[in-house]
Design a protein around this motif. Structure first.
Motif: not given
Length: 352
Positions: A207-229
């Protein structure tokens, strides 16, 4: 490569009552392909931190020499580097595998890298060709020693794709992304070839590996997440990087029969994650990393939750648990704060 001398059981028994120094243990070789990658670096660091009672001889493969040494790595003879191209140098790969009791292949293009960005077919095919090259090297090693090594291949939760619910290892795969399809093709090809060669094989759907993933590891200023209904961001099965390394070490030791106990059968496919999905927004909040949200596009997956009951059963402690470093790693419920703390301790979080 110099291996420590083997212990002569007769000599050991004859000198049982003498006050002679305890002989050095026989180290069991295991081979790691792709040791210079992200998971490989964390695995090396975890091994270095637990090097006080070595029982494995670590053979690390990379195309180039590593630029940095893991923190607190001792000067011991418990690791051995093999610098080679596993696809272009099959003989050298077979030599590296010789005598290894377990082989873990971490090599291959990663999502977010060149293959993830462009999905070039020749790069994605490397997942299958690397897996098959690993199996061929293992088979040649078995011919030389008579002991077929247990082969572990790093796969991904991406093979499940559009499947919903708690994702079990025995359900049909529905990969959506080019990366997921490449990993699914790798699994199918490797399973067939391992059966032909008579090799024990376990494919690890990580599964996703915290710190090696696109969220924690890939964070940068202006980071945007999908929001579901529902108002939630994507939820995924996660595992801490150091905890993943501990699980991999235990699997390698078990596959290599390094614990000296009755061999514990390992499945051909195994989900690797901590129990319970984690919302990505919760991870960023725990890390104090700001983010924005946007409506999730059509086809976005709100949840990818791995069923890890098979892994939990494998890691269940026995009545007589082994002492460290052979004790089974714990697999607690995934907690955003703990995942972030683990990533921060390994210096995997980006600077703000």
């Amino acid at each position: 490569m110099r291996l420590p001398p083997k212990i002569d059981p007769a000599a050991t028994a004859a000198s049982a009552g003498a006050s002679t120094p305890e002989p050095a243990p026989v180290l069991i070789p295991v081979l790691i392909l792709g040791a210079s990658g992200r998971i490989g670096q964390v695995l090396r660091q975890t091994c270095a931190a637990a090097a006080g009672r070595p029982d494995l001889l670590w053979r690390w493969q990379a195309r180039r020499a590593p630029q940095n040494k893991p923190q607190n790595a001792p000067e011991t003879g418990t690791e051995d580097w093999h610098l080679l191209d596993p696809l272009a140098m099959p003989d050298a790969l077979a030599q590296a595998a010789r005598g290894s009791r377990a082989i873990l292949c971490l090599a291959g293009p990663v999502p977010g890298g060149r293959a993830g960005a462009t999905a070039e077919p020749e790069l994605l095919r490397q997942h299958s060709t690397l897996a098959l090259a690993t199996l061929e090297a293992a088979a040649r090693a078995a011919e030389q020693t008579g002991h077929p090594p247990h082969v572990f291949l790093a796969s991904s939760a991406a093979v499940y794709g559009a499947a919903t619910g708690l994702l079990r290892e025995d359900q049909p795969l529905m990969p959506l992304s080019p990366y997921g399809r490449a990993k699914a093709e790798m699994e199918q090809a490797a399973l067939a070839r391992a059966a032909e060669l008579g090799l024990p094989l376990t494919q690890l759907r990580i599964g996703n590996i915290a710190g090696l993933d696109a969220i924690l590891g890939g964070w940068r200023p202006g980071f945007c997440l999908d929001r579901f209904p529902t108002g939630l961001s994507p939820q995924r099965s996660y595992i801490g990087a150091a905890r993943l390394a501990e699980v991999l070490i235990w699997l390698l030791r078990t596959g290599a029969r390094a614990d000296g106990d009755t061999p514990q059968p390992l499945p051909q496919v195994l989900n690797i994650a901590q129990p319970g999905p984690v919302e990505m927004a919760a991870l960023l909040r725990a890390a104090d990393l700001p983010y924005d949200t946007r409506p999730a596009p059509t086809g976005a997956l709100p949840e990818v939750a791995l069923d890890v009951s098979r892994l939990i059963r494998l890691l269940a402690p026995k009545a007589t648990s082994a002492p460290p470093p052979r004790a089974k790693p714990a697999l607690p419920q995934a907690d955003p704060a703990e995942l972030v703390a683990e990533a921060r301790a390994l210096q995997l979080l980006p600077a703000r």
